[in-house]
Design a protein around this motif. Structure first.
Motif, PDB file in Angstrom:
ATOM      1  N   GLY A  66       0.855  -1.182   0.000  1.00  0.00           N
ATOM      2  CA  GLY A  66       0.000   0.000   0.000  1.00  0.00           C
ATOM      3  C   GLY A  66       0.888   1.228   0.000  1.00  0.00           C
ATOM      4  O   GLY A  66       1.864   1.295   0.753  1.00  0.00           O
ATOM      5  N   VAL A  67       0.577   2.201  -0.855  1.00  0.00           N
ATOM      6  CA  VAL A  67       1.439   3.373  -1.022  1.00  0.00           C
ATOM      7  C   VAL A  67       0.663   4.658  -0.733  1.00  0.00           C
ATOM      8  O   VAL A  67      -0.429   4.864  -1.251  1.00  0.00           O
ATOM      9  CB  VAL A  67       1.992   3.441  -2.464  1.00  0.00           C
ATOM     10  N   SER A  68       1.250   5.510   0.083  1.00  0.00           N
ATOM     11  CA  SER A  68       0.780   6.885   0.248  1.00  0.00           C
ATOM     12  C   SER A  68       2.020   7.774   0.177  1.00  0.00           C
ATOM     13  O   SER A  68       3.140   7.282   0.304  1.00  0.00           O
ATOM     14  CB  SER A  68       0.035   7.073   1.565  1.00  0.00           C
ATOM     15  N   ALA A  69       1.815   9.062  -0.046  1.00  0.00           N
ATOM     16  CA  ALA A  69       2.964   9.950  -0.250  1.00  0.00           C
ATOM     17  C   ALA A  69       2.767  11.283   0.468  1.00  0.00           C
ATOM     18  O   ALA A  69       1.649  11.782   0.573  1.00  0.00           O
ATOM     19  CB  ALA A  69       3.177  10.188  -1.737  1.00  0.00           C
ATOM     20  N   PHE A  70       3.872  11.828   0.930  1.00  0.00           N
ATOM     21  CA  PHE A  70       3.901  13.152   1.557  1.00  0.00           C
ATOM     22  C   PHE A  70       4.515  14.136   0.585  1.00  0.00           C
ATOM     23  O   PHE A  70       5.541  13.835   0.004  1.00  0.00           O
ATOM     24  CB  PHE A  70       4.750  13.091   2.832  1.00  0.00           C
ATOM     25  N   GLU A 119       1.619  14.777  -1.074  1.00  0.00           N
ATOM     26  CA  GLU A 119       0.526  14.605  -2.031  1.00  0.00           C
ATOM     27  C   GLU A 119      -0.757  14.089  -1.384  1.00  0.00           C
ATOM     28  O   GLU A 119      -1.850  14.448  -1.830  1.00  0.00           O
ATOM     29  CB  GLU A 119       0.940  13.662  -3.168  1.00  0.00           C
ATOM     30  N   CYS A 120      -0.638  13.248  -0.384  1.00  0.00           N
ATOM     31  CA  CYS A 120      -1.821  12.671   0.265  1.00  0.00           C
ATOM     32  C   CYS A 120      -2.248  13.466   1.494  1.00  0.00           C
ATOM     33  O   CYS A 120      -3.430  13.712   1.695  1.00  0.00           O
ATOM     34  CB  CYS A 120      -1.545  11.236   0.680  1.00  0.00           C
ATOM     35  N   THR A 121      -1.298  13.832   2.313  1.00  0.00           N
ATOM     36  CA  THR A 121      -1.579  14.499   3.580  1.00  0.00           C
ATOM     37  C   THR A 121      -0.284  15.042   4.158  1.00  0.00           C
ATOM     38  O   THR A 121       0.801  14.591   3.791  1.00  0.00           O
ATOM     39  CB  THR A 121      -2.240  13.529   4.575  1.00  0.00           C
ATOM     40  N   ASP A 122      -0.417  15.976   5.077  1.00  0.00           N
ATOM     41  CA  ASP A 122       0.770  16.453   5.785  1.00  0.00           C
ATOM     42  C   ASP A 122       0.821  15.902   7.208  1.00  0.00           C
ATOM     43  O   ASP A 122       1.678  16.274   7.995  1.00  0.00           O
ATOM     44  CB  ASP A 122       0.841  17.984   5.787  1.00  0.00           C
ATOM     45  N   SER A 123      -0.076  14.982   7.519  1.00  0.00           N
ATOM     46  CA  SER A 123      -0.133  14.352   8.838  1.00  0.00           C
ATOM     47  C   SER A 123       0.550  12.985   8.791  1.00  0.00           C
ATOM     48  O   SER A 123       0.222  12.138   7.949  1.00  0.00           O
ATOM     49  CB  SER A 123      -1.596  14.175   9.261  1.00  0.00           C
ATOM     50  N   ARG A 124       1.475  12.758   9.691  1.00  0.00           N
ATOM     51  CA  ARG A 124       2.185  11.473   9.760  1.00  0.00           C
ATOM     52  C   ARG A 124       1.207  10.321   9.991  1.00  0.00           C
ATOM     53  O   ARG A 124       1.288   9.289   9.341  1.00  0.00           O
ATOM     54  CB  ARG A 124       3.222  11.518  10.873  1.00  0.00           C
ATOM     55  N   GLU A 125       0.290  10.519  10.926  1.00  0.00           N
ATOM     56  CA  GLU A 125      -0.670   9.466  11.258  1.00  0.00           C
ATOM     57  C   GLU A 125      -1.581   9.155  10.068  1.00  0.00           C
ATOM     58  O   GLU A 125      -1.856   7.997   9.771  1.00  0.00           O
ATOM     59  CB  GLU A 125      -1.519   9.870  12.470  1.00  0.00           C
ATOM     60  N   GLU A 126      -2.051  10.185   9.385  1.00  0.00           N
ATOM     61  CA  GLU A 126      -2.911   9.999   8.220  1.00  0.00           C
ATOM     62  C   GLU A 126      -2.157   9.326   7.073  1.00  0.00           C
ATOM     63  O   GLU A 126      -2.706   8.486   6.356  1.00  0.00           O
ATOM     64  CB  GLU A 126      -3.487  11.344   7.765  1.00  0.00           C
ATOM     65  N   LEU A 127      -0.892   9.676   6.912  1.00  0.00           N
ATOM     66  CA  LEU A 127      -0.059   9.076   5.874  1.00  0.00           C
ATOM     67  C   LEU A 127       0.022   7.563   6.066  1.00  0.00           C
ATOM     68  O   LEU A 127      -0.167   6.783   5.120  1.00  0.00           O
ATOM     69  CB  LEU A 127       1.335   9.698   5.898  1.00  0.00           C
ATOM     70  N   ILE A 128       0.255   7.142   7.299  1.00  0.00           N
ATOM     71  CA  ILE A 128       0.332   5.711   7.613  1.00  0.00           C
ATOM     72  C   ILE A 128      -1.033   5.053   7.449  1.00  0.00           C
ATOM     73  O   ILE A 128      -1.147   3.960   6.895  1.00  0.00           O
ATOM     74  CB  ILE A 128       0.889   5.499   9.033  1.00  0.00           C
ATOM     75  N   LYS A 129      -2.082   5.724   7.900  1.00  0.00           N
ATOM     76  CA  LYS A 129      -3.442   5.187   7.762  1.00  0.00           C
ATOM     77  C   LYS A 129      -3.800   4.974   6.295  1.00  0.00           C
ATOM     78  O   LYS A 129      -4.357   3.930   5.927  1.00  0.00           O
ATOM     79  CB  LYS A 129      -4.435   6.141   8.414  1.00  0.00           C
ATOM     80  N   VAL A 164       0.178  -3.813  -6.016  1.00  0.00           N
ATOM     81  CA  VAL A 164       0.423  -2.507  -5.404  1.00  0.00           C
ATOM     82  C   VAL A 164      -0.845  -1.683  -5.553  1.00  0.00           C
ATOM     83  O   VAL A 164      -1.440  -1.644  -6.628  1.00  0.00           O
ATOM     84  CB  VAL A 164       1.596  -1.769  -6.091  1.00  0.00           C
ATOM     85  N   LYS A 165      -1.263  -1.056  -4.469  1.00  0.00           N
ATOM     86  CA  LYS A 165      -2.413  -0.146  -4.519  1.00  0.00           C
ATOM     87  C   LYS A 165      -1.978   1.211  -3.992  1.00  0.00           C
ATOM     88  O   LYS A 165      -1.248   1.310  -3.001  1.00  0.00           O
ATOM     89  CB  LYS A 165      -3.567  -0.661  -3.660  1.00  0.00           C
ATOM     90  N   LEU A 166      -2.423   2.262  -4.662  1.00  0.00           N
ATOM     91  CA  LEU A 166      -2.122   3.626  -4.258  1.00  0.00           C
ATOM     92  C   LEU A 166      -3.240   4.163  -3.377  1.00  0.00           C
ATOM     93  O   LEU A 166      -4.416   3.884  -3.629  1.00  0.00           O
ATOM     94  CB  LEU A 166      -1.980   4.524  -5.482  1.00  0.00           C
ATOM     95  N   ALA A 167      -2.869   4.955  -2.378  1.00  0.00           N
ATOM     96  CA  ALA A 167      -3.868   5.648  -1.576  1.00  0.00           C
ATOM     97  C   ALA A 167      -4.682   6.537  -2.510  1.00  0.00           C
ATOM     98  O   ALA A 167      -4.151   7.083  -3.480  1.00  0.00           O
ATOM     99  CB  ALA A 167      -3.186   6.460  -0.493  1.00  0.00           C
ATOM    100  N   PRO A 168      -5.966   6.709  -2.262  1.00  0.00           N
ATOM    101  CA  PRO A 168      -6.827   7.413  -3.213  1.00  0.00           C
ATOM    102  C   PRO A 168      -6.471   8.868  -3.458  1.00  0.00           C
ATOM    103  O   PRO A 168      -6.820   9.409  -4.497  1.00  0.00           O
ATOM    104  CB  PRO A 168      -8.218   7.294  -2.579  1.00  0.00           C
ATOM    105  N   LYS A 169      -5.752   9.494  -2.565  1.00  0.00           N
ATOM    106  CA  LYS A 169      -5.448  10.918  -2.737  1.00  0.00           C
ATOM    107  C   LYS A 169      -4.186  11.172  -3.559  1.00  0.00           C
ATOM    108  O   LYS A 169      -3.862  12.317  -3.835  1.00  0.00           O
ATOM    109  CB  LYS A 169      -5.309  11.592  -1.378  1.00  0.00           C
ATOM    110  N   ILE A 170      -3.463  10.138  -3.917  1.00  0.00           N
ATOM    111  CA  ILE A 170      -2.212  10.330  -4.642  1.00  0.00           C
ATOM    112  C   ILE A 170      -2.484  10.819  -6.062  1.00  0.00           C
ATOM    113  O   ILE A 170      -3.312  10.261  -6.775  1.00  0.00           O
ATOM    114  CB  ILE A 170      -1.371   9.048  -4.688  1.00  0.00           C
ATOM    115  N   LYS A 171      -1.774  11.858  -6.481  1.00  0.00           N
ATOM    116  CA  LYS A 171      -1.839  12.344  -7.851  1.00  0.00           C
ATOM    117  C   LYS A 171      -0.743  11.649  -8.641  1.00  0.00           C
ATOM    118  O   LYS A 171       0.429  11.754  -8.310  1.00  0.00           O
ATOM    119  CB  LYS A 171      -1.614  13.850  -7.883  1.00  0.00           C
ATOM    120  N   VAL A 172      -1.094  10.910  -9.646  1.00  0.00           N
ATOM    121  CA  VAL A 172      -0.126  10.157 -10.432  1.00  0.00           C
ATOM    122  C   VAL A 172       0.407  11.045 -11.555  1.00  0.00           C
ATOM    123  O   VAL A 172      -0.355  11.613 -12.316  1.00  0.00           O
ATOM    124  CB  VAL A 172      -0.746   8.884 -11.018  1.00  0.00           C
ATOM    125  N   SER A 173       1.730  11.158 -11.637  1.00  0.00           N
ATOM    126  CA  SER A 173       2.360  11.928 -12.695  1.00  0.00           C
ATOM    127  C   SER A 173       2.904  10.965 -13.748  1.00  0.00           C
ATOM    128  O   SER A 173       3.627  10.038 -13.418  1.00  0.00           O
ATOM    129  CB  SER A 173       3.520  12.755 -12.125  1.00  0.00           C
TER     130      SER A 173
END
Length: 74
Positions: free
Chosen positions: A30-34, A36-46, A63-72
């Motif tokens: 599972g992938v999230s990014a700072f 792009e997804c959130t500026d909160s550490r806890e939310e990033l992990i969630k 591999v699944k991306l967190a829904p808030k990630i903007k794909v370039s």
């Protein structure tokens, strides 16, 4: 990077332990990014954790991306 890692693990030779059948190893990621997804550490992990569970529910070994990630694509 996550897909490259998943593919590398998938290509490993099956492993065996004493008295057991050979078993293939795969991983789900599972992938999230700072930031792009959130500026909160806890939310990033969630978000990464939620994406991981989605990957497992979708059939594993993916591999699944967190829904808030903007794909370039560039």
């Amino acid at each position: 990077a996550a897909e490259k890692l998943r593919t590398m693990v998938e290509r490993f030779e099956p492993f065996t332990s004493e008295g057991a059948e050979a078993r293939k190893i795969t991983i789900s990621i599972g992938v999230s990014a700072f930031p792009e997804c959130t500026d909160s550490r806890e939310e990033l992990i969630k978000l990464a954790d939620e994406a991981l569970y989605q990957a497992k529910q979708a059939g594993r070994n993916r591999v699944k991306l967190a829904p808030k990630i903007k794909v370039s694509l560039g």
